[in-house]
Design a protein around this motif. Sequence first.
Motif, PDB file in Angstrom:
ATOM      1  N   GLN A  22      -4.716  -2.928  -6.761  1.00 44.24           N
ATOM      2  CA  GLN A  22      -4.321  -2.284  -5.509  1.00 44.24           C
ATOM      3  C   GLN A  22      -4.782  -0.833  -5.500  1.00 44.24           C
ATOM      4  O   GLN A  22      -5.317  -0.345  -4.494  1.00 44.24           O
TER       5      GLN A  22
ATOM      6  N   ALA B 242       0.825  -1.210   0.000  1.00 43.51           N
ATOM      7  CA  ALA B 242       0.000   0.000   0.000  1.00 43.51           C
ATOM      8  C   ALA B 242       0.857   1.257   0.000  1.00 43.51           C
ATOM      9  O   ALA B 242       0.584   2.202  -0.751  1.00 43.51           O
TER      10      ALA B 242
ATOM     11  N   LEU C 152      -7.280   1.068  -2.835  1.00 41.86           N
ATOM     12  CA  LEU C 152      -6.828   2.235  -2.077  1.00 41.86           C
ATOM     13  C   LEU C 152      -7.695   3.462  -2.369  1.00 41.86           C
ATOM     14  O   LEU C 152      -7.981   4.255  -1.469  1.00 41.86           O
TER      15      LEU C 152
END
Length: 182
Positions: free
Chosen positions: A110, A53, A114
């Motif tokens: 990802q 992240a 996010l």
Amino acid sequence: MNAPMLNRRETFLGGVAAIWAVPVVTSAQAAQAVLTWNPRALSLEEARTLAAASERIIPATSTPGAIGVGVPQFIDRALADWCEADDVQRLKLGLRDLGAGFAALPAAEQDVRLRQAEAEARTLATQRPPKPHWFLTLRELTTVGYFTSQTGATKVLRYDPVPGEYRGCVPVKEIGVAWATS
């Protein structure tokens, strides 16, 4: 703090990868498969998720990304030694919400997860009283860790150890990029 996530790198997969639908693993994702450090406040899976992240928030470009300057280790130390218990618990739950296999996902997936977390954080920030969200803690610790690292402070920011006289309200055109001092 409603600034969007830092998104300095868009990956172009090319026609062959699109046709064959071959999953692409970036070098950052490959680096997260095996941790090179022992987390103190996080489990191994949480640490992998944190590394992935933070690298998506500040990815490597012509300068190292979050992983390259040790942001995941910085955040783990902050969680172990400095952050309040509520913040630690909230961030750990958020990392778990991203999913156990988050670090192995393609970068595009990802980013989607996010951005969803960022949207949730913005919604909670508009409530009265504002409610804290784990993504804001992650983004703050990532940027603080990155820009206080030697690389972040000297290679990304313009470093001036003796900035000279103080001049307030200087037009941005005169300053250019941000600078830092030790």
